[in-house]
Design a protein around this motif. Sequence first.
Motif, short mmCIF file in Angstrom:
data_model
loop_
_atom_site.label_atom_id
_atom_site.label_comp_id
_atom_site.label_asym_id
_atom_site.label_seq_id
_atom_site.Cartn_x
_atom_site.Cartn_y
_atom_site.Cartn_z
N ALA A 3 0.85 -1.19 0.00
CA ALA A 3 0.00 0.00 0.00
C ALA A 3 0.88 1.24 0.00
O ALA A 3 1.94 1.27 0.65
CB ALA A 3 -0.92 0.01 1.21
N GLU A 19 -3.95 -6.63 5.44
CA GLU A 19 -5.12 -6.57 4.57
C GLU A 19 -6.34 -6.16 5.38
O GLU A 19 -6.49 -6.59 6.53
CB GLU A 19 -5.40 -7.95 3.95
N PRO A 20 -7.22 -5.36 4.81
CA PRO A 20 -8.45 -5.02 5.53
C PRO A 20 -9.39 -6.21 5.56
O PRO A 20 -9.27 -7.13 4.76
CB PRO A 20 -9.04 -3.88 4.70
N GLY A 126 -8.34 3.34 4.25
CA GLY A 126 -7.71 2.63 3.15
C GLY A 126 -7.69 3.49 1.91
O GLY A 126 -8.06 4.67 1.93
N SER A 130 -3.43 0.33 -3.26
CA SER A 130 -3.16 -0.84 -2.42
C SER A 130 -3.77 -2.05 -3.12
O SER A 130 -4.46 -1.90 -4.13
CB SER A 130 -3.77 -0.66 -1.03
N VAL A 133 -9.14 -3.03 -0.56
CA VAL A 133 -9.81 -1.95 0.18
C VAL A 133 -11.08 -2.51 0.78
O VAL A 133 -11.77 -3.31 0.15
CB VAL A 133 -10.18 -0.77 -0.74
#
Length: 349
Positions: A3, A19-20, A126, A130, A133
């Motif tokens: 990111a 990671e989200p 975010g 990247s 998201v």
Amino acid sequence: MKALRWHGVKDLRLENIDEPTALKGKVKIKVEWCGICGSDLHEYTAGPIFIPGGAPHPITGEQAPIVMGHEFSGQVVEVGEGVTKVQPGDRVVVEPIYSCGECEACKQGKYNLCGTMGFLGLAGGGGGFSEFVAAEEYMVHKIPESVSYEQGALVEPSAVALHAVRQSKLKVGDRAVVFGTGPIGLLVIEALKASGAAEIYAVELSEQRKQKAEELGAIVLDPSKVDVVQEIHERTNGGADVAYEVTGVPPVLTDAINSTRIGGEVMIVSIFEKEAAIKPNTIVTKERTMKGIIGYRDVFPAVISLMEKGYFPADKLVTKRIKLDQVVEEGFETLLQEKNQVKILVKAE
């Protein structure tokens, strides 16, 4: 995941972050393409502007360093509890505006004028630079198969352009002039075509941008070769009905005002970094009006529908495609150094 995060002026770092996850009400998206916006460039050279630097943003609760990127498309890979609008596999774009929902502007439905408004990719939450998201469900819009992911990355800036034209007094058959044909200016030309403008003039210095404006159907005027105000008045028999200022350069605003007819309108679409001096009498004595717009509201579905009909074409607007690990030198720095660039898209991989 990789990111790109903003740490300060000229300090963008490609970092590995978690990671989200698709929490309740959120949609996890694998990013395909993300465009570099003029706002991103302003943050790079002169921020923080929209980025919360010294204190957390009141809506996201985040502050720098934040992940950048708000013009992006991708595919849904996971949905959180309660999400019904989309499902894994859907092709989507994100309308990245955060608003409080409680202020006077929000109560009027003008969420882009919220007093604490922010953008995903500028205010936290975010961003498109990247690999993944996680966006709020209300931000997500599906795109049809006929609209490519590259095209999808242009929905957000195209929404700015369409909102600018919709908020103006332009009517079918009117004549318009666009000052500045960077990405937003070119998209304004497209929005004007879709809105039925009879003649569209474009004022630009850059050779490649002039060529792009001509390809989109505009009548191009070079301010280094002609007196554009005089030229517009002669060609239109009195001035343009509406002028759109899309440069953010103070002297250009004066030309935009003077290019319009009696009772004409000037739309300020750009963000100004410096004050702009104007002579109020140039507005008063011709009963002109001047109006500013910021962002967009309620236009993403219309933009997507227009894209299905061939408007806002990526093949005419995208001048460079790069990978995420090239984004600073080949993206941001290139845009600063090469004024012939229009829109650079970044592949998130």
